[in-house]
Design an enzyme around this catalytic site. Sequence first.
Site, PDB file in Angstrom:
ATOM      1  CG  ASP A  52       9.632 -39.690  20.243  1.00  0.00           C
ATOM      2  OD1 ASP A  52       9.628 -38.475  20.034  1.00  0.00           O
ATOM      3  OD2 ASP A  52       8.569 -40.543  20.130  1.00  0.00           O
TER       4      ASP A  52
ATOM      5  CE  LYS B  41       5.956 -39.137  21.741  1.00  0.00           C
ATOM      6  NZ  LYS B  41       5.282 -40.349  21.116  1.00  0.00           N
TER       7      LYS B  41
END
Length: 838
Positions: free
Chosen positions: A700, A704
């Site tokens: 994750d 980003k």
Amino acid sequence: MSQEVKPIISGFWMGQSPGHNPVHVIKFGGSSVNSPVHIKRAVSLVQDVTENVQRVVVVSALGGITDKLLEAIDAALNPNDIPDGLVETIRKHHQEAVEALTRREDQPALCEQHKALWLELDRLLSGIGLLGECTARTRDAVMSIGERASAPMIAAAFRAAGEASFDVDARSIIRTDQNYGEANVDDDVTVRLIRSSLQDLPRHRIAVITGFIASAADGTTTTLGRSGSDYTATILGRALRAERVVIWTDVDGVLSADPRDVPEAFPLARLSYTEAAEMAYFGARVLHPRTMRPVQELGIPLLIKNTFNPSAAGTLISSESRAVDLRVKAISTIRDVAVVMLEGGGMLGVPGIAARVFVSLAECKINILMIAQASSEQSICLVVRESDADAAVEVLRATFAAELARGDVSRIFAIPRCAVVSAVGAQMRHHPGLAGRMFATLGRSRVNVLSIAQGAAETNISAVVRDDEVRRAVRALHEAFPLARIRAHVCLLGPGRVGARLIQIMREQHEDLLERVRLNLRLVGLANSRTMLWNADGLPLDTVLKDLADGRATNLDWLVEQLGASRLERLIIVDATASEDVAARYPDFLELGLGVVTANKLANTRDLPFYHRLQRAARRREVSYRYETTVGAGLPVISTLKDLARSGDKINRIEGIFSGTLAYVFNSLDRGEPFSNIVQRAHALGFTEPNPADDLRGEDVARKLLILARELGMNVERKDIHVESLLPEGLHVEGADALFVALQELDSDWHDRVATARTEGKRLRYMARLEGGELHVGVRAVDTTSSFVRLEGRENVIAFHTDRYCDTPMIIQGPGAGLDVTAAGLLADLIQAAELMP
């Protein structure tokens, strides 16, 4: 077949002239005198008028009576129908009203008057039946019965309420020509008759006058056409030099649009005579163009009020208008029209073409509602009533037969089923660009404009559109101009926890968005992996989540088809899923001209060609593609980075804690808690993904960082990022519970790593870093004085080190996850997407 009229003023008493008293002419329409209860309310409203005013009341037929008289005519023309039942219904309705409203001593005379009217009606209907036809003259005689029955009765109702009142048959004071059905008033004779009869009335006497009807010079009955009772009131207002004319109806005033097309239409506080006339011509139901003319000549104010809501301000029509910010006050329409086209290169430079068009159609009594001619003189566009379209084409083909034969006129044809949509406002002339905004608004709504026209007075701009597009056109224009708002349509994919919270916020903030942001967000689509809902007119925010259970089976292909065919302006897809299939559809959405707002990281982290395709599609189609929440939830990370880069600052390093889940884990490790217990508690609190392993692998955070790198123009892929996973290589377990057990084996290792960092005066944090073209994600030991240590709970912190922010970096800090902040971030992106879309 018709009755000649002698001057009649029942119960008239001239008395001594009190001098020049101010006059108020007060008119009540059929809905306002529909029943005894309504009539008593009307009487009370007149009694509320100041005592220093002479009151002249104009009344229509009782509500519904005019329609019944028309039914009676139709029945009389059909030998299989007997109109007796209708006449009896009309008689009984009036008899009940007489008994409920009037004094006993007035009732015998009223009953005799009504009896004479019913006998006259019987004779007229019998004559129609015998002849098998109803002339316009006879129709007017029949239609006059309603007003002639209501006025004496309402005058008696005033007497029952303690007022001195009498009724006046307007046929004795309003003179017209013999254009039955819509007679033209002889102004000079009418003014003289009205003044000789009514000018010197005692102030305490109330005159109740029949609306709608008049008489020709030979005494035959005529009518004044649609809204004829309003016209009667303004004719009286002019003749008596009234202080004001008040029209009581069943709406709160002149509305900004037809409420059947625009439920949000609102009453306009003030209009100029010109604005009101334009609106009346273009279909405003409350007004008729002729109504304004008599009062406009003397500058007499005309007030439109609601009988059933008398406290409402109503609409004041006068020589003054109240300017509004966008200078367009209302959107009006004329339905059931057709466009008649003349085309041909041989018309270029030939004088008299337009004149021949007008003359030939006028001779056949075909009214031209609008005309436009191309500057090349190779086409003329006319708008006529649809019922006249075929006749107009035939007449013009006959008129231009020679030109058609020579080929100078190539063709004459009609486009049926059209409507005229007009923007009205007296201040439009002083503000250039309104026409452009109007047609841009129609373009955004995918409304095709067939023809345009603007009057020399510049108080209206008109466009002809297809009838099946008129509602969409009117709603879009009304939103953009009278309401001065932006309207956007939303299709939400993924009403899970974040999506459901977004719907709740949209519902809670709806009024604030309308008033403060001037934005109307309308949810039109909703879909999860199982079912979906679609309604181009809008889905109810308060029940849509419950309604979704009964929706149709989800089919993304069908949904994309509906999105493309809907032709809704500012249509925005909001993706609150984590679906690869949905992310793969973004190019389709953008190419259809749809905006995209997403919290789904997958689209921007797919391969570079796909990423570039997304960006190009958004730029080419000039639609919004916003994804702020993919990095910082509600934190302005991407927008800040873009602003720094666009303003010319050089980004040297980006570093920070990008995961609220891992921030919570490492803040808890500082307190000496076991790693496995922390992860298990975070999962129980809803801080992790359904499978916590997705957080612990660092993917994750990597996504980003990849998004930010690409925003800086770096052509990087996921494989270019070095990622340290918090899980041992080769660990594969099924389900969260098994993972928690496996993590217990890591507790001692994490305890030792935390202790080692502490002895060095540092703390462990899971961080992302971009510097010198290198991208890293993993555990770092940072000084206790660092802003990366002084975090609480699940806070994120991201630092931008730039040429301008070199000594002290720009810091963005706050919750980087959670339902409220993520849903609010989506709403913020949605608002900006709507505002930026053309």
